[in-house]
Scaffold this motif. Structure first.
Motif, PDB file in Angstrom:
ATOM      1  N   TRP A   7       0.815  -1.210   0.000  1.00 38.59           N
ATOM      2  CA  TRP A   7       0.000   0.000   0.000  1.00 38.59           C
ATOM      3  C   TRP A   7       0.851   1.265   0.000  1.00 38.59           C
ATOM      4  O   TRP A   7       0.362   2.339  -0.300  1.00 38.59           O
ATOM      5  N   SER A  67      -3.712  -4.388   6.711  1.00 44.04           N
ATOM      6  CA  SER A  67      -2.729  -5.396   6.295  1.00 44.04           C
ATOM      7  C   SER A  67      -1.724  -5.615   7.411  1.00 44.04           C
ATOM      8  O   SER A  67      -1.389  -4.681   8.149  1.00 44.04           O
ATOM      9  N   GLN A  77      -4.367 -11.977  -1.210  1.00 43.27           N
ATOM     10  CA  GLN A  77      -4.068 -11.360   0.093  1.00 43.27           C
ATOM     11  C   GLN A  77      -2.579 -11.301   0.396  1.00 43.27           C
ATOM     12  O   GLN A  77      -2.139 -10.466   1.173  1.00 43.27           O
ATOM     13  N   GLU A 104      -2.987  -9.095   3.487  1.00 42.61           N
ATOM     14  CA  GLU A 104      -4.127  -8.165   3.517  1.00 42.61           C
ATOM     15  C   GLU A 104      -5.288  -8.856   4.215  1.00 42.61           C
ATOM     16  O   GLU A 104      -5.970  -9.702   3.636  1.00 42.61           O
TER      17      GLU A 104
END
Lengths: 287, 195
Positions: free
Chosen positions: A42, A212, A164, A206
């Motif tokens: 991110w 996360s 994820q 995530e």
């Protein structure tokens, strides 16, 4: 055979009519060739390690990175919060969608660092980027500028494993122009090296749309300076509109990669971690 | 010595001749419907999001549209992954909000409620009605707009307000500020005669 030919011809004739009539039906929905890059992280930094994630063209990212003292300092020092904290204020800018540059200043040793990152490859869930950092200690101790410099270069290799889970490897090389032996508290004079090889590893999971879990490890490879240790960090990313908050525990208070690699003197094996947080705020300059 | 064709052979030839005639009709003689169809895939679409002290606009220039005057159909779609708000991270947040992996398109398919005159000069006010789909939810809407025929093609401009809750889109928050439920949508596209 004759019957087959007749049926084939009739089917083709019907297909021709269908072709004409379908010209007025709804268009086929096709995705554009301009698809966004799948971001493996991110933020453009994991904790200490840079990530393969880039800023978009024209994006300006203001970063506050804060690490406190070790939790083992106990209640009297409020588990490290009362001890000297290292703080780095930074600005990074997306020159293109593939290249970003940044500058920052850290409190410890008054380090001023410049950094750049460029995407080298993005394909099939893989992302490879090159990262470079040049830093100068600006404390007033009479040294020439050249002797204040340190450098770090690494190749960031990221991979999306599942929707994820993402992982990253970061083999790196750090160089300090001036590396005098150090008198380490409780350990006497320790040898310092100019060159350091390291391997960074990181993982992100995530858990939710805006949460996360992140963990990273910086392992030195080959000879290391005396009284220094590998660096481990783990924490959580919280994403809100426009911001990414990272709260973590780390065994190093150094924020720039080369100093974390070469100068971390907290033994992670003893479970001695300090609390820290990063705040990223992105501004658009394009519109 | 030439063998006389059998009855079956004649039928096959008749069918093949019919097939060839059909393809010739399709390829060489464009039907009236095609002559009145207009198409483009480089239209402009934008939305305006209101956030207290923080309005922003998202745009895309790959709006695909087709109007068939003979069939009276109006068809538009845009890949939502191409929307650009000027900040990469905000684009990513928007894609998450719209769940573009599962619902990649915003699309409209409907009919013109107003008669149009391709020979007329200047903008002609029109209204269309049809199904608008976004985020996997379809609703019938009416949209006012205007058409302009020119040598360049057929230009269409339209705007309407989209209510996020109508399409089960949870308004994203920018820190503690919530994006307004109402989104002003505008499209502008120049269609050219379909070949």
């Amino acid at each position: 055979m004759t019957r087959t030919s007749r049926l084939t011809a009739f089917a083709l004739f019907v297909a021709a009519l269908v072709t004409v009539s379908s010209a007025s039906a709804q268009m086929q929905r096709t995705r554009s060739a301009q698809q966004p890059v799948d971001e493996l992280f991110w933020s453009h930094a994991i904790i200490v390690l840079p990530s393969t994630t880039q800023l978009g063209k024209g994006d300006l990212d203001f970063t506050i990175h804060h690490t406190f003292g070790p939790v083992s300092s106990g209640l009297n020092d409020l588990f490290g919060l009362d001890l000297a904290a290292n703080i780095r204020f930074g600005l990074d800018y997306g020159v293109t969608d593939q290249v970003m540059v940044g500058v920052g200043r850290s409190r410890f040793d008054k380090i001023l660092d410049f950094r750049a990152k460029a995407n080298l490859l993005q394909r099939d869930g893989w992302q490879v980027a090159g990262y470079y950092n040049a830093a100068a200690e600006t404390t007033e101790d009479g040294r020439d500028l050249a002797d204040r410099m340190s450098y770090h270069g690494s190749v960031l290799i990221g991979k999306r494993v599942t929707d994820q889970l993402t992982i990253q490897l970061a083999p790196g090389f750090s160089r300090f122009v001036y590396a005098p032996d150090q008198d380490v508290f409780g350990q006497g004079i320790q040898t310092s090296l100019n060159n350091h090889y390291s391997l960074g590893t990181a993982v992100r999971y995530e858990a939710r749309e805006n949460v996360s879990f992140i963990a990273e490890m910086i392992t030195r490879v080959g000879d290391v300076s005396g009284g220094t240790y590998n660096v481990g960090s783990f924490g959580v990313d919280l994403e809100t509109g426009g911001h990414v908050f990272q709260m973590f525990f780390t065994s190093s208070q150094w924020i720039t990669p080369q100093h974390a690699v070469a100068w971390s003197r907290t033994p992670m094996a003893d479970g001695d971690f300090g609390w820290g947080f990063n705040v990223h705020r992105v501004f658009g300059t394009g519109r | 010595m030439t063998e006389l064709p059998t009855t079956d052979g004649l039928r096959v030839r008749w069918y093949l001749a019919l097939l060839v005639a059909a393809w010739v009709w399709i390829i060489l003689i464009p039907p009236q419907a095609e002559a009145q169809a207009w198409y483009a895939e480089t239209g402009h679409v934008e939305f305006l999001s209101n956030v207290p002290l923080h309005d922003f606009i998202g745009t895309s220039d790959v709006l695909t549209g087709r109007i068939d005057l003979a069939e009276n159909t109006v068809d538009f779609f845009v890949d939502l992954n191409t929307l650009d708000t000027g900040i990469g991270k905000r684009d990513k947040d928007m894609r998450k909000t719209l769940e573009t992996d599962d619902y990649p398109f915003a699309e409209f398919f409907g009919t013109l409620l107003t008669a149009v005159d391709p020979a007329a000069e200047g903008p002609q006010p029109v209204e269309v009605e049809g199904d608008f789909t976004i985020h996997g939810i379809t609703r019938t809407i009416q949209v006012p707009g205007q058409l302009t025929f020119s040598e360049e093609g057929l230009r269409i401009e339209a705007s309407w307000t989209l209510l996020l809750e109508d399409y089960e889109i949870q308004p994203p928050r920018l820190l503690f500020l919530k994006v307004d439920e109402e989104q002003a949508i505008t499209i502008d596209i120049l269609l050219t005669p379909e070949s």
